[in-house]
Design a protein around this motif. Structure first.
Motif, PDB file in Angstrom:
ATOM      1  N   LEU B  29       0.839  -1.202   0.000  1.00 29.57           N
ATOM      2  CA  LEU B  29       0.000   0.000   0.000  1.00 29.57           C
ATOM      3  C   LEU B  29       0.877   1.256   0.000  1.00 29.57           C
ATOM      4  O   LEU B  29       0.430   2.339  -0.391  1.00 29.57           O
ATOM      5  N   SER B  30       2.123   1.075   0.405  1.00 26.86           N
ATOM      6  CA  SER B  30       3.023   2.225   0.542  1.00 26.86           C
ATOM      7  C   SER B  30       3.525   2.700  -0.817  1.00 26.86           C
ATOM      8  O   SER B  30       3.489   1.976  -1.801  1.00 26.86           O
ATOM      9  N   ASP B  31       3.996   3.927  -0.836  1.00 24.74           N
ATOM     10  CA  ASP B  31       4.654   4.522  -2.001  1.00 24.74           C
ATOM     11  C   ASP B  31       3.764   4.708  -3.203  1.00 24.74           C
ATOM     12  O   ASP B  31       4.243   4.905  -4.317  1.00 24.74           O
ATOM     13  N   ASN B  32       2.467   4.621  -3.024  1.00 25.50           N
ATOM     14  CA  ASN B  32       1.558   4.844  -4.145  1.00 25.50           C
ATOM     15  C   ASN B  32       0.352   5.666  -3.702  1.00 25.50           C
ATOM     16  O   ASN B  32       0.037   5.729  -2.515  1.00 25.50           O
ATOM     17  N   PHE B  33      -0.300   6.264  -4.665  1.00 26.65           N
ATOM     18  CA  PHE B  33      -1.579   6.907  -4.444  1.00 26.65           C
ATOM     19  C   PHE B  33      -2.692   5.992  -4.943  1.00 26.65           C
ATOM     20  O   PHE B  33      -2.552   5.335  -5.980  1.00 26.65           O
ATOM     21  N   SER B 102       8.997   1.396 -14.442  1.00 24.19           N
ATOM     22  CA  SER B 102      10.138   0.952 -13.643  1.00 24.19           C
ATOM     23  C   SER B 102      10.882   2.137 -13.030  1.00 24.19           C
ATOM     24  O   SER B 102      11.655   1.973 -12.089  1.00 24.19           O
ATOM     25  N   ASP B 103      10.619   3.330 -13.568  1.00 25.34           N
ATOM     26  CA  ASP B 103      11.353   4.519 -13.119  1.00 25.34           C
ATOM     27  C   ASP B 103      10.544   5.449 -12.226  1.00 25.34           C
ATOM     28  O   ASP B 103      11.122   6.160 -11.400  1.00 25.34           O
ATOM     29  N   ASP B 104       9.246   5.482 -12.413  1.00 23.61           N
ATOM     30  CA  ASP B 104       8.467   6.516 -11.740  1.00 23.61           C
ATOM     31  C   ASP B 104       6.991   6.113 -11.625  1.00 23.61           C
ATOM     32  O   ASP B 104       6.552   5.175 -12.292  1.00 23.61           O
ATOM     33  N   CYS B 105       6.290   6.834 -10.786  1.00 22.89           N
ATOM     34  CA  CYS B 105       4.842   6.654 -10.654  1.00 22.89           C
ATOM     35  C   CYS B 105       4.142   7.959 -10.986  1.00 22.89           C
ATOM     36  O   CYS B 105       4.690   9.037 -10.752  1.00 22.89           O
ATOM     37  N   TYR B 109      -2.551   9.048 -13.700  1.00 25.68           N
ATOM     38  CA  TYR B 109      -3.021   7.932 -14.512  1.00 25.68           C
ATOM     39  C   TYR B 109      -3.274   6.717 -13.624  1.00 25.68           C
ATOM     40  O   TYR B 109      -2.736   6.598 -12.541  1.00 25.68           O
ATOM     41  N   PHE B 110      -4.066   5.778 -14.152  1.00 25.89           N
ATOM     42  CA  PHE B 110      -4.514   4.647 -13.352  1.00 25.89           C
ATOM     43  C   PHE B 110      -4.242   3.342 -14.077  1.00 25.89           C
ATOM     44  O   PHE B 110      -4.666   3.151 -15.221  1.00 25.89           O
ATOM     45  N   GLN B 111      -3.550   2.447 -13.379  1.00 23.58           N
ATOM     46  CA  GLN B 111      -3.071   1.221 -14.021  1.00 23.58           C
ATOM     47  C   GLN B 111      -3.808  -0.013 -13.548  1.00 23.58           C
ATOM     48  O   GLN B 111      -4.163  -0.876 -14.334  1.00 23.58           O
ATOM     49  N   HIS B 112      -4.028  -0.121 -12.253  1.00 23.00           N
ATOM     50  CA  HIS B 112      -4.689  -1.287 -11.686  1.00 23.00           C
ATOM     51  C   HIS B 112      -6.042  -0.854 -11.142  1.00 23.00           C
ATOM     52  O   HIS B 112      -6.136   0.140 -10.415  1.00 23.00           O
ATOM     53  N   TRP B 113      -7.063  -1.611 -11.504  1.00 29.08           N
ATOM     54  CA  TRP B 113      -8.424  -1.256 -11.152  1.00 29.08           C
ATOM     55  C   TRP B 113      -9.117  -2.392 -10.400  1.00 29.08           C
ATOM     56  O   TRP B 113      -8.840  -3.572 -10.665  1.00 29.08           O
TER      57      TRP B 113
END
Lengths: 109, 123
Positions: B29-33, B102-105, B109-113
């Motif tokens: 859950l960490s390091d992401n919005f 692999s480099d950034d977030c 944008y939304f990748q996993h739903w």
């Protein structure tokens, strides 16, 4: 009424190229290069096709390409295939918000 | 591979509070919005807002007065509350994670739903 304007529908024959437009303002599409496109099949969640106007995530076919001119972004699908029949949504960053278009239904004739 | 599974009440009366929860599997859950996005029947998508693991939130200005998001890092879950719902709040609600290379977030944008939850508001 959606924040970004897309045509309700676009159609093409297999093998053809089609382009979907997405029109905003200088406060969103025209002001930032944070434009994306999503493909959504019926009953499914959207899938990211294009980000930062023209970049494709790993695994997305190079038949999908994006561009922007002024306040309008575009998605081009080349070599149209039956599996491309779906809803396509554009999106843009704007101040403190992320906005979407109303979606475009692509029909493969 | 990150997977999101969401749940919550699907039928509400006007003035009630919508509550949805999304669980994260196969990732941290960490390091992401983490965002909530909704789609009224036959219409386009609408971003509701986002939260990160420390509880930092950003809300859509048009919904801000009615939205509360929270996170439970121990359960790897995040939640949405939307109060005083009315018929226009009827929609499929999705939870989603920001897109990462692999480099950034990228928060935009939304990748996993998640699988989506149809919430219907009717008296």
């Amino acid at each position: 009424q959606s924040a970004l304007t897309q045509p309700a529908s676009v159609s093409g024959s297999p093998g053809q190229s089609i382009t979907i437009s997405c029109t905003g303002t200088s406060r969103d599409i025209g002001g930032y290069d944070y434009v994306s496109w999503y493909q959504q099949h019926p009953g499914k969640a959207p899938q990211l096709l294009i980000y930062d106007v023209s970049h494709r995530p790993s695994g997305v076919s190079n038949r999908f390409s994006g561009s922007k001119s002024g306040n309008t972004a575009s998605l081009t699908i080349s070599g149209l295939q039956a599996e491309d029949e779906a809803e396509y949504h554009c999106s843009s960053y704007t101040t403190n918000n992320i906005i979407f278009g109303g979606g475009t239904k692509v029909t493969v004739l | 591979q990150v997977q999101l599974q969401q749940w919550g009440a699907g039928l509400l009366k006007p003035s009630e509070t919508l509550t949805l929860t999304c669980a994260v599997y196969g990732g941290s859950l960490s390091d992401n919005f983490w965002s909530w996005i909704r789609q009224p029947p036959g219409k386009g998508l609408e971003w509701i807002g986002e939260i990160n693991h420390s509880g930092r939130t950003n809300y859509n200005p048009s919904l801000k007065s009615r939205v509360t998001m929270s996170v439970d890092t121990s359960k790897k879950q995040f939640s949405l509350k939307l109060n005083s719902v009315t018929a226009p709040d009827t929609a499929v609600y999705y939870c989603a994670r920001e897109f990462c290379t692999s480099d950034d977030c990228y928060q935009t944008y939304f990748q996993h739903w998640g699988q989506g939850t149809l919430v219907t508001v009717t008296s």
